[in-house]
Design a protein around this motif. Sequence first.
Motif, PDB file in Angstrom:
ATOM      1  N   ASN A  56       0.826  -1.212   0.000  1.00 47.49           N
ATOM      2  CA  ASN A  56       0.000   0.000   0.000  1.00 47.49           C
ATOM      3  C   ASN A  56       0.856   1.257   0.000  1.00 47.49           C
ATOM      4  O   ASN A  56       0.564   2.245  -0.681  1.00 47.49           O
ATOM      5  CB  ASN A  56      -0.935   0.006   1.213  1.00 47.49           C
ATOM      6  CG  ASN A  56      -2.153  -0.873   1.022  1.00 47.49           C
ATOM      7  OD1 ASN A  56      -2.531  -1.187  -0.094  1.00 47.49           O
ATOM      8  ND2 ASN A  56      -2.758  -1.293   2.115  1.00 47.49           N
ATOM      9  N   ASP A 110       0.943   3.927  -2.923  1.00 49.52           N
ATOM     10  CA  ASP A 110       0.521   5.299  -2.633  1.00 49.52           C
ATOM     11  C   ASP A 110       1.500   6.306  -3.213  1.00 49.52           C
ATOM     12  O   ASP A 110       1.103   7.368  -3.704  1.00 49.52           O
ATOM     13  CB  ASP A 110       0.408   5.492  -1.124  1.00 49.52           C
ATOM     14  CG  ASP A 110      -0.125   6.869  -0.759  1.00 49.52           C
ATOM     15  OD1 ASP A 110       0.688   7.809  -0.676  1.00 49.52           O
ATOM     16  OD2 ASP A 110      -1.347   7.000  -0.573  1.00 49.52           O
ATOM     17  N   GLY A 144      -4.246  10.733  -0.636  1.00 48.60           N
ATOM     18  CA  GLY A 144      -4.698   9.469  -1.194  1.00 48.60           C
ATOM     19  C   GLY A 144      -6.078   9.125  -0.695  1.00 48.60           C
ATOM     20  O   GLY A 144      -6.570   9.700   0.271  1.00 48.60           O
ATOM     21  N   ASP A 180      -7.185   1.276  -1.559  1.00 52.36           N
ATOM     22  CA  ASP A 180      -5.957   0.637  -1.091  1.00 52.36           C
ATOM     23  C   ASP A 180      -6.199  -0.694  -0.389  1.00 52.36           C
ATOM     24  O   ASP A 180      -5.259  -1.436  -0.132  1.00 52.36           O
ATOM     25  CB  ASP A 180      -5.221   1.576  -0.115  1.00 52.36           C
ATOM     26  CG  ASP A 180      -4.712   2.812  -0.841  1.00 52.36           C
ATOM     27  OD1 ASP A 180      -4.539   2.740  -2.067  1.00 52.36           O
ATOM     28  OD2 ASP A 180      -4.504   3.836  -0.176  1.00 52.36           O
TER      29      ASP A 180
END
Length: 323
Positions: A50, A54, A101, A168
């Motif tokens: 993740n 990101d 994000g 995510d």
Amino acid sequence: MDFKDYYQALGVERTASEEDIRKAYRKLARKYHPDVSKEPDADQRMREINEANDVLRDKEKRAAYDALAAQVAQGRHAGGRPGEGFHPPPGWDEGFEFHRGPGQGPADHADFSEFFSSLFGAAERRGAQRRQYRARGEDHHAAIEIALEDAIRGGEREITLRSQVLDDAGPPRWETRTLSVKIPPGVHPGQYIRLAGQGMPGHGGEPAGDLYLEVRIAPHRLYRIENRDLYMTLPVTPSEAALGAQVQVPTPGGGVVEVKVPPNARNGLKLRLKERGLAGHPPGDLYLLLEIALPPADTAAARKAYEQLAQAAPFDPRRHLGV
């Protein structure tokens, strides 16, 4: 604190495209997502995936990370050697504006590593202070196909749209929604119908983005569209073409008009009906393309009529061939 290689975490090259990164992330997310994975280190690997995703999927973060990685590779960071006692050099992130994000607050990096927070925490906080946590939602685009009659007179349509949602926490999913669309009179191919507030939601109280529908007009049994002009094939008999005639023609907006076919009209002759096309500034025209339709010689009377015509009006359509 070690320098983290986000490209290695996703298993991609440093030259990887956005699509390569997206595919690698999805593949790894399916393997290590805690809800489905049986790997003993699934939680830790998922956090690493993740975090790498990101950074690398965001153009500004990736550019900043690549710039810093280049400094690390040259031994210009404080530790002197890549990965050892790493501390980002002062001012390394100048010139980069970072965006938040999905589902991630501007200064909330609890699920990411100390390395990530040291790089992007201060930069995002400065950017968030400048934006005051506010951002309008992104606009979306789609297409809508309508009938020619709706383009001329206006109408209302329901459309169903599917969009892919990527977060995510797991693999991408599809979302479907149905919207009612009012079609204004006079739209033409390539024009956009704007649905205010039907794009992505905004942040910090800012409004949602808009949805723009590109108008496409379905093929029609009579009319062909070119920009705002319409074209229709108009069949006429040989006698109507030779002698001239008044014939009735349907119009796109409904109703019938009477059109004069001039004497000695040839096949393919174009007749113009001014401002009978699609609305606009200026409005389009309706063009009638004459097509001479021959009556079939399927009866004795029809054959006799053709024989009499050949005798009364001798005509050689191939004389220009020189044979």
